[in-house]
Design a protein around this motif. Structure first.
Motif, mmCIF file in Angstrom:
data_model
loop_
_atom_site.group_PDB
_atom_site.id
_atom_site.type_symbol
_atom_site.label_atom_id
_atom_site.label_comp_id
_atom_site.label_asym_id
_atom_site.label_seq_id
_atom_site.Cartn_x
_atom_site.Cartn_y
_atom_site.Cartn_z
ATOM 1 N N ARG A 61 -0.698 -11.803 2.681
ATOM 2 C CA ARG A 61 -1.849 -11.033 2.811
ATOM 3 C C ARG A 61 -1.651 -9.868 3.683
ATOM 4 O O ARG A 61 -0.949 -9.972 4.848
ATOM 5 C CB ARG A 61 -2.960 -11.758 3.300
ATOM 6 N N TYR A 62 -2.168 -8.599 3.337
ATOM 7 C CA TYR A 62 -2.233 -7.711 4.192
ATOM 8 C C TYR A 62 -3.625 -6.720 4.123
ATOM 9 O O TYR A 62 -4.391 -7.146 3.369
ATOM 10 C CB TYR A 62 -1.174 -6.464 3.307
ATOM 11 N N VAL A 63 -3.831 -6.165 5.256
ATOM 12 C CA VAL A 63 -5.331 -5.601 5.633
ATOM 13 C C VAL A 63 -5.391 -4.486 4.775
ATOM 14 O O VAL A 63 -6.646 -4.161 4.349
ATOM 15 C CB VAL A 63 -5.665 -5.594 6.899
ATOM 16 N N ASN A 64 -4.452 -3.936 4.306
ATOM 17 C CA ASN A 64 -4.636 -2.690 3.283
ATOM 18 C C ASN A 64 -3.356 -2.302 2.905
ATOM 19 O O ASN A 64 -2.173 -2.777 3.354
ATOM 20 C CB ASN A 64 -5.310 -1.391 4.138
ATOM 21 N N TYR A 65 -3.191 -1.303 2.062
ATOM 22 C CA TYR A 65 -2.064 -0.747 1.530
ATOM 23 C C TYR A 65 -1.013 -0.182 2.388
ATOM 24 O O TYR A 65 0.173 -0.314 2.356
ATOM 25 C CB TYR A 65 -2.461 0.335 0.561
ATOM 26 N N GLU A 66 -1.553 0.350 3.454
ATOM 27 C CA GLU A 66 -0.634 0.803 4.513
ATOM 28 C C GLU A 66 0.091 -0.247 5.346
ATOM 29 O O GLU A 66 1.190 -0.124 5.704
ATOM 30 C CB GLU A 66 -1.534 1.741 5.534
ATOM 31 N N ASP A 67 -0.677 -1.320 5.429
ATOM 32 C CA ASP A 67 0.014 -2.591 5.931
ATOM 33 C C ASP A 67 0.976 -2.890 5.059
ATOM 34 O O ASP A 67 2.087 -3.414 5.930
ATOM 35 C CB ASP A 67 -1.157 -3.558 6.349
ATOM 36 N N PHE A 68 0.782 -3.205 3.849
ATOM 37 C CA PHE A 68 1.865 -3.455 2.852
ATOM 38 C C PHE A 68 3.116 -2.831 3.214
ATOM 39 O O PHE A 68 4.285 -3.230 3.222
ATOM 40 C CB PHE A 68 1.090 -3.544 1.639
ATOM 41 N N LEU A 69 2.855 -1.478 3.242
ATOM 42 C CA LEU A 69 4.031 -0.527 3.036
ATOM 43 C C LEU A 69 4.891 -0.797 4.355
ATOM 44 O O LEU A 69 6.073 -0.714 4.423
ATOM 45 C CB LEU A 69 3.656 0.829 2.819
ATOM 46 N N GLN A 70 4.158 -0.759 5.484
ATOM 47 C CA GLN A 70 4.684 -0.970 6.958
ATOM 48 C C GLN A 70 5.631 -2.192 6.900
ATOM 49 O O GLN A 70 6.610 -2.377 7.531
ATOM 50 C CB GLN A 70 3.818 -0.762 7.953
ATOM 51 N N ARG A 71 4.873 -3.129 6.381
ATOM 52 C CA ARG A 71 5.715 -4.716 6.458
ATOM 53 C C ARG A 71 6.726 -4.820 5.274
ATOM 54 O O ARG A 71 7.418 -5.843 5.654
ATOM 55 C CB ARG A 71 4.806 -5.820 6.500
ATOM 56 N N ASN A 72 6.889 -3.994 4.309
ATOM 57 C CA ASN A 72 7.850 -4.062 3.671
ATOM 58 C C ASN A 72 8.894 -2.804 3.325
ATOM 59 O O ASN A 72 8.717 -2.186 2.149
ATOM 60 C CB ASN A 72 7.230 -4.513 2.164
ATOM 61 N N PRO A 73 9.243 -2.100 4.473
ATOM 62 C CA PRO A 73 9.982 -0.883 4.274
ATOM 63 C C PRO A 73 10.895 -0.887 3.295
ATOM 64 O O PRO A 73 11.695 -1.725 3.270
ATOM 65 C CB PRO A 73 10.405 -0.535 5.736
ATOM 66 N N GLY A 74 11.049 0.275 2.613
ATOM 67 C CA GLY A 74 12.183 0.711 1.650
ATOM 68 C C GLY A 74 11.919 -0.179 0.491
ATOM 69 O O GLY A 74 12.914 -0.397 -0.404
ATOM 70 N N ALA A 75 10.914 -0.931 0.159
ATOM 71 C CA ALA A 75 10.797 -1.819 -1.059
ATOM 72 C C ALA A 75 10.551 -0.824 -2.223
ATOM 73 O O ALA A 75 10.028 -0.108 -2.329
ATOM 74 C CB ALA A 75 9.303 -2.515 -0.798
ATOM 75 N N LYS A 76 11.348 -1.221 -3.197
ATOM 76 C CA LYS A 76 11.337 -0.692 -4.487
ATOM 77 C C LYS A 76 9.999 -1.067 -5.370
ATOM 78 O O LYS A 76 10.081 -2.400 -5.763
ATOM 79 C CB LYS A 76 12.601 -0.909 -5.532
ATOM 80 N N ILE A 77 8.883 -0.470 -5.575
ATOM 81 C CA ILE A 77 7.712 -0.772 -6.034
ATOM 82 C C ILE A 77 7.432 -0.246 -7.517
ATOM 83 O O ILE A 77 7.547 1.130 -7.503
ATOM 84 C CB ILE A 77 6.647 -0.442 -4.903
ATOM 85 N N TYR A 78 7.344 -1.123 -8.543
ATOM 86 C CA TYR A 78 6.760 -0.539 -9.778
ATOM 87 C C TYR A 78 5.534 -0.822 -10.047
ATOM 88 O O TYR A 78 4.942 -1.833 -9.164
ATOM 89 C CB TYR A 78 7.531 -1.262 -11.027
ATOM 90 N N MET A 79 4.647 0.093 -10.474
ATOM 91 C CA MET A 79 3.050 0.132 -10.576
ATOM 92 C C MET A 79 2.485 0.017 -11.852
ATOM 93 O O MET A 79 2.766 1.316 -12.895
ATOM 94 C CB MET A 79 2.561 1.234 -9.630
ATOM 95 N N ALA A 80 2.094 -0.982 -12.166
ATOM 96 C CA ALA A 80 1.709 -1.276 -13.626
ATOM 97 C C ALA A 80 0.158 -0.337 -13.595
ATOM 98 O O ALA A 80 -0.754 -0.778 -12.958
ATOM 99 C CB ALA A 80 1.225 -2.644 -13.859
ATOM 100 N N THR A 81 0.353 0.507 -14.649
ATOM 101 C CA THR A 81 -1.138 1.132 -14.985
ATOM 102 C C THR A 81 -1.215 1.730 -16.287
ATOM 103 O O THR A 81 -0.074 2.132 -16.905
ATOM 104 C CB THR A 81 -1.204 2.496 -13.897
ATOM 105 N N THR A 82 -2.344 1.854 -16.837
ATOM 106 C CA THR A 82 -2.642 2.415 -18.313
ATOM 107 C C THR A 82 -2.375 4.025 -18.042
ATOM 108 O O THR A 82 -2.262 4.598 -19.217
ATOM 109 C CB THR A 82 -4.036 2.194 -18.620
ATOM 110 N N LYS A 83 -2.172 4.613 -17.059
ATOM 111 C CA LYS A 83 -2.002 6.015 -16.900
ATOM 112 C C LYS A 83 -0.491 6.437 -16.871
ATOM 113 O O LYS A 83 -0.059 7.489 -16.826
ATOM 114 C CB LYS A 83 -2.439 6.410 -15.678
#
Length: 168
Positions: A61-83
């Motif tokens: 669990r992460y308190v917010n998106y910034e926390d997620f990014l800080q704890r997973n530096p350099g992660a390759k992130i794909y984002m599922a979106t209808t856009k």
């Protein structure tokens, strides 16, 4: 060994998260939950959907998106979106990548998406359908990523026992 990651950005419906948790256990995938959550992790609906698999789930669990990014530096992130302009099957999923899905009512915030246009992927749909159910969307994209990684570490064959019928 492939170790994929599913990220849920502020999920709202416990049954969806429970179903996704069960899918993660069945595939050896880690689940990442970005708060705030629209429910308590102790809710009955979450446990019911995840069944008895929830205790086997690797979840963070992460308190917010910034926390997620800080704890997973350099992660390759794909984002599922209808856009997205790219279809989910056109991406090349690395064995340790992260696949993010937004909350049921609003998806991933556009300010996050515009920073990563090349990593945005979509599931094709007909007409003006807003979106698929979150747990279905996760399963579709996750299994494509697993397929691309040759279903590494997964059981690939079942054991069908032939039934013998006498005097039928």
């Amino acid at each position: 060994m492939a170790k994929l990651n599913i990220v849920l950005y502020e999920p709202e419906i416990p049954a969806n998260t429970g179903n996704i948790g069960r899918t993660c256990v069945a595939t050896g995938t880690k689940l990442h939950l970005i708060e705030p959550l629209g429910f308590s992790l102790s809710e009955k609906a979450l446990k019911r959907a995840g069944m008895d698999y929830w205790s086997q789930l690797e979840v963070e669990r992460y308190v917010n998106y910034e926390d997620f990014l800080q704890r997973n530096p350099g992660a390759k992130i794909y984002m599922a979106t209808t856009k997205a302009k790219k279809i989910y099957s056109e991406a090349s999923y690395e064995p340790d990548c992260y696949i993010m899905f937004g909350k049921e009512s609003a998806g991933i915030p556009e300010e996050i998406l515009v920073e990563h246009p090349e990593e945005c992927v979509r599931i094709p749909m007909i007409g003006e359908t807003r979106s698929l159910n979150l747990s279905n969307s996760v399963a579709i994209v996750l299994y494509e990523a697993l397929r691309q990684n040759q279903f590494d570490h997964m059981k690939l064959e079942g054991d069908l026992h032939r039934l013998h019928w006498e005097n039928v």
